[in-house]
Each structure stands twice: as structure tokens, then as C-alpha cells.
Design an enzyme around this catalytic site. Structure first.
Site: not given
Ligand code: UDP
Length: 321
Positions: A31, A95, A149, A153
Site C-alpha cells: 500500500d 492508477t 472511474y 474499472k
């Protein structure tokens, strides 16, 4: 089992780590603390079966070593929270897409099973509730950052399924529906921790839009109790599952319930979306999953209702210094 959890210091990852350790698995967490925190995992540090690495999954050498050491990977590291996504779309896209790409690449070398955490956001503005796993995605324009987003995804899902079909990599995709519970922070805009803190501090409780939009909030422990058996189910490989409660509540009702349960004098205020997020922001009116698939596979039956969820979050924030 030796399990790697990317994003293991986050809200969901830390609960998953705790549960796996509790049953005797060895847990490795990576993390970068971008949205996770040490506070979430500090209580696990004493356990000899717990290991953590504070680094980004973009550090490929570190990631490769961790993937090699483990039998299975729960890939939870991602940009989270609508507020954060609207404010930092570059980071969200990079990310979410790059992170999943490298996790799948490394996992594929030795065919390690990967559970990909996706989101109910991929259904977008669809009004065909309840959502079934094979329903269409209905997303807004690329000019609206929110949809980056869902799109990122969705690419993760496509890529994972492509690895499964083309290269035989065992993957399981779980679409999480508004997971909530202790340790979730309101910092990135999530409604329950935000409203609970407002109520406990006697500040105005902020309902965005007209408050008639609904969500199906799911207790984090119910989510964990579903995704672990899905990970272990041989026929779940190459499949997508909705993981969420099928009971919806409007945000306005949620606000009143939180106010009542926290015994708060706060007033409930309505804030237009344009002011809460940004000009032209689009929200979905209803979000409810059809969970028959996860129920058929692993007997998924979320047990904690919205009242229990709110109580647990109030309890958490009351005693948190
Ligand atoms: N919301 C709200 N007040 C807040 C934060 C969020 O009314 O202070 C609303 C938000 O606009 C959305 C719902 O609550 O309609 C759930 O928001 P959240 O960010 O928790 O999750 P989302 O379902 O949007 O991913």
C-alpha cells in the site's frame, strides 16, 4: 494460503487482511498510503503472519517479488471516492489502469489467481434496476470526469477477462456496491462517514441534490464473507459478480436515520450537485444489485442492515480520537 492484498491498508483491504489472518492465512500487504493509512493495520503488526510493504504497485520490482511469494492476489489498490476522482482524474485513470495491468502481467507469469475489485459504478446511469452482471454500461460524456472511474474499472474488467480467455489466468471479478463500515474515511466524499461525522459534531448534514437518489449500502464484513468464498470457488473463475446489499435507501432517508441514531441536533441541508462537486456533475438515481449470481455460487446473503451499519460507524467515530 499466502495472500497478497494490494491496497491492504485501505478500508476494505484492512478488513480483508484481518479476516484472513484470523483463519490462519499468511497475509502480505502492499500500500502506498495514498488513501489507506497505517492506523488501519497497526493492530495487525504484532501478528507474525502479517507483512506489509509501504510502496506503490508501480514499483515493479517490489510487486514482482510479492506476487511470486503468494498463492493468490486480491487487487484492491485503486483510486477511490467520487470527490477524489472528480478532483484528480489523471491519477484515477493512471492508477486504475496501469496498476491492474502490472498486477495481471506478473500474476500471469506463474498463473496466480487474481480477484479484481471492480465497482457498481460500471453500470453508470442505467435505470434498469436491479443491475445484473451482464447488463449494459450506460456512461456519460468523457467531458465529465466522474465517468473516468467507471471507464477505468471497465478496462480493468476487460483486461482481466482477456487474460483469462487468452492466457488461462484464473481471475474473479467482484463489483462492489457502496461498501461501508468502520475505518472508512469521509475524506474522499463517501456519504456515510461524512454524514456521521457531521451529525456527531453537530454540523449541518449535507444532502446533495434532492436526496431522492438511492444506494444499496453493504457492510464491509458481508463483502469479505462473499469475496473470499468466491475466490475459492473453482467455477467462479472467469466470472463477474455483483457484491452488495439488495436493499436500497434514499440519501434523504439516510440523512434522517443518521441524525436520529446519533441523537444529533444538526440541521439537514440540501446542496446542489454543481456546488458539491463541479458544474454539470451527473449522479445516478438508483443503484441496486441483483445478487442472485453470488447467492447461487456461495450463498451470499448480506446480514447487516442499514441500521446496523449506521450504528457501527457511529460507534467507530465516537471512540476514535
Ligand atoms: N452524498 C451526499 N452528501 C455527502 C456525500 C455524498 O448527499 O456529503 C451523496 C452523493 O451525491 C451520492 C450518494 O450520497 O448520491 C453516495 O455518495 P458516495 O460518494 O458515498 O458514493 P457513490 O455512490 O456516489 O459512489
Amino acid at each position: 494460503m499466502k495472500v497478497l492484498i494490494t491496497g491492504g491498508a485501505g478500508f476494505i483491504g484492512s478488513h480483508l487482511a484481518e479476516h484472513l489472518l484470523g483463519r490462519g492465512d499468511e497475509v502480505f500487504v502492499i500500500d502506498d498510503l495514498s488513501t489507506g493509512s497505517m492506523e488501519n493495520i497497526i493492530h495487525l503488526k504484532e501478528n507474525p503472519l502479517f507483512h506489509y510493504t509501504l510502496d506503490s504497485i508501480r514499483n515493479l520490482q517490489v510487486l514482482a517479488e510479492l506476487v511470486d511469494m503468494c498463492d493468490v492476489i486480491f487487487h484492491l489498490a485503486a483510486a477511490v471516492g467520487v470527490k477524489l476522482i472528480v478532483e484528480s482524474p489523471v491519477n484515477t485513470i493512471e492508477t486504475n489502469i496501469y496498476g491492474t495491468e502490472v498486477v495481471l502481467q506478473f500474476a500471469n507469469k506463474k498463473k496466480k489467481k487474481v480477484v479484481i475489485a471492480s465497482t457498481s459504478e460500471v453500470y453508470g446511469k442505467s435505470d434498469r434496476v436491479p443491475f445484473r452482471e451482464d447488463d449494459d454500461m450506460v456512461l456519460g460524456s468523457t467531458k465529465k470526469a466522474r465517468w473516468s472511474y467507471a471507464c477505468s474499472k471497465a478496462i480493468d474488467e476487460f483486461l482481466a477477462l482477456a487474460y483469462y480467455r487468452e492466457k488461462g489466468l484464473p481471475v474473479v471479478i467482484v463489483r462492489l456496491f457502496n461498501t461501508v463500515g468502520p475505518r472508512q474515511t469521509g475524506r474522499y466524499g463517501m456519504v456515510i462517514p461524512t454524514l456521521v461525522q457531521q451529525a456527531l459534531e453537530s454540523r449541518p448534514i449535507t444532502v446533495y441534490g434532492d436526496g431522492q437518489q438511492t444506494r444499496s449500502f453493504t457492510f464491509v464484513k458481508d463483502v469479505i464473507g462473499c469475496i473470499i468464498p468466491l475466490c475459492e470457488h473453482p467455477d467462479a473463475v472467469g466470472e463477474v459478480f455483483n457484491v452488495g446489499s439488495d436493499r436500497e435507501i434514499s440519501i434523504k432517508d439516510l440523512a434522517y436515520l443518521i441524525k436520529e441514531k446519533a441523537q444529533s441536533p444538526s440541521e439537514i441541508v440540501y446542496i446542489p450537485y454543481d456546488r458539491a462537486y463541479q458544474e454539470g456533475f451527473e449522479d445516478m438515481r438508483r443503484r441496486v444489485p441483483d445478487i442472485s449470481k453470488a447467492r447461487n455460487f456461495v450463498g451470499f446473503d448480506p446480514s447487516v442492515d442499514i441500521e446496523g451499519i449506521i450504528d457501527s460507524v457511529i460507534e467507530y467515530y465516537k471512540y476514535k480520537e
